[in-house]
Design a protein around this motif. Structure first.
Motif, short mmCIF file in Angstrom:
data_model
loop_
_atom_site.label_atom_id
_atom_site.label_comp_id
_atom_site.label_asym_id
_atom_site.label_seq_id
_atom_site.Cartn_x
_atom_site.Cartn_y
_atom_site.Cartn_z
N THR A 45 7.72 19.80 -4.58
CA THR A 45 8.03 19.97 -3.17
C THR A 45 7.67 18.65 -2.47
OG1 THR A 45 7.83 21.47 -1.27
CG2 THR A 45 5.79 20.91 -2.40
N ASP B 93 15.16 12.50 1.76
CA ASP B 93 16.09 13.55 1.32
C ASP B 93 15.61 14.32 0.10
OD1 ASP B 93 17.91 12.88 3.33
OD2 ASP B 93 18.70 11.22 2.11
N TYR B 94 14.41 14.00 -0.41
CA TYR B 94 13.95 14.69 -1.62
C TYR B 94 13.86 16.19 -1.37
CZ TYR B 94 11.45 16.12 -5.73
OH TYR B 94 11.12 16.77 -6.89
N LEU B 95 14.42 16.97 -2.30
CA LEU B 95 14.34 18.43 -2.19
C LEU B 95 13.58 18.98 -3.39
CD1 LEU B 95 17.98 19.35 -1.03
CD2 LEU B 95 15.90 19.15 0.37
N GLU C 154 13.66 24.27 -2.31
CA GLU C 154 14.48 23.60 -1.31
C GLU C 154 15.87 23.31 -1.89
OE1 GLU C 154 11.38 22.98 -2.19
OE2 GLU C 154 10.13 22.27 -0.53
N GLN C 155 15.93 22.96 -3.18
CA GLN C 155 17.23 22.73 -3.84
C GLN C 155 18.04 24.01 -3.94
OE1 GLN C 155 16.85 21.05 -7.83
NE2 GLN C 155 15.26 19.68 -7.07
N ARG C 156 17.33 25.14 -3.87
CA ARG C 156 17.98 26.44 -4.02
C ARG C 156 18.20 27.13 -2.67
NH1 ARG C 156 15.46 24.70 -8.23
NH2 ARG C 156 16.15 25.23 -10.35
N ASN D 266 14.10 22.62 4.03
CA ASN D 266 13.13 21.60 3.66
C ASN D 266 12.01 21.54 4.69
OD1 ASN D 266 12.06 19.63 2.02
ND2 ASN D 266 13.19 17.96 3.03
#
Ligand code: MTE
Ligand code: MO
Length: 218
Positions: free
Chosen positions: A135, A192-194, A198-200, A204
């Motif tokens: 995260t 922008d890192y997820l 957060e990717q799902r 964020n």
């Protein structure tokens, strides 16, 4: 032979894993009251980690600090614990609707990062865990809220199931930002890192609505 087999099965069936015994023992040793306020039990969590509980061997454990810092380091548990620490009463709110109000004790993350030469202008801190979870959050959020990296909950060392050796106390953010079993902290400029959830599709920002926070804003 048959009796041996039955005896073996009984033993296997009756003996709960030593770690859940450790969790029970921790629950018996925990404090449930802090300055007159009632705390929830460390057993109140709903275990739903992506790969189930992780059991970290502290003798081989290290916390890596990487990215935009003067020099990458791998710290032992004891080395992390030399950083100044504090206690704080904070509620973890899961997106699933449950929450737990606990007393956390942890080191000040900003102190740790600054001690190892983190770029103060970096935008993002990314966290990685032993189970492949990750995260991230803005460095400014960490500084402004003086975020703690906890090694104790309700006065006892974090049990394995609860994230031993370290869990992030991401106050005012949903539980999926409270990463457990932290193994690496990366100082970054990747806004922008997820992370895993957060990717799902989980936001964020992960801000808990004010209506769910307690009187202290947690
Ligand atoms: N490493 C790791 N940390 C994690 C998770 C996980 O799956 N792996 N789950 C998150 C979620 S969704 C919540 S609500 C909190 C508390 O989860 P628990 O009730 O399973 O302990 O831990 C967070 N930290
Ligand atoms: Mo969660």
């Amino acid at each position: 032979m048959k009796w041996l087999l039955i005896f073996g099965l009984l033993l296997a069936g009756c003996a709960p894993s030593t770690d859940s015994e450790a969790l029970q023992a921790a629950a018996e040793a925990q404090v449930l009251d802090y300055k007159g306020e009632k705390l929830d039990s460390i057993l109140k969590f709903r275990e739903n980690s992506i790969k189930g509980p992780q059991y970290i061997n502290i003798d081989t454990y290290s916390l890596k600090i990487s990215g935009l810092i003067s020099e990458e380091v791998n710290l032992t548990y004891e080395e992390v614990l030399t950083t100044r620490s504090s206690e704080r009463l904070v509620t973890l709110h899961c997106v699933e609707g449950w929450d737990v109000k606990l007393l956390w004790e942890g080191i000040h993350l900003t102190d740790l990062l600054e001690a190892y030469g983190a770029d103060k202008e970096a935008s993002t801190i990314i966290f990685y865990a032993y189970d492949g979870y990750s995260t991230a959050m803005p460095y400014d959020f960490i500084k402004e809220n003086d975020i703690l990296l906890a090694y104790k909950m309700n006065g006892v060392d974090l049990p394995a199931e609860r994230g031993f050796p370290f869990q992030l106390v991401a106050q005012t953010k949903y539980g999926y930002k409270w990463i457990k079993w932290v193994t690496e902290i990366e100082v970054s400029n990747n806004v922008d890192y997820l992370g895993f959830w957060e990717q799902r599709g989980y936001t964020n920002n992960a801000q808990v609505p004010a209506s769910r926070l307690d009187g202290n804003g947690y």
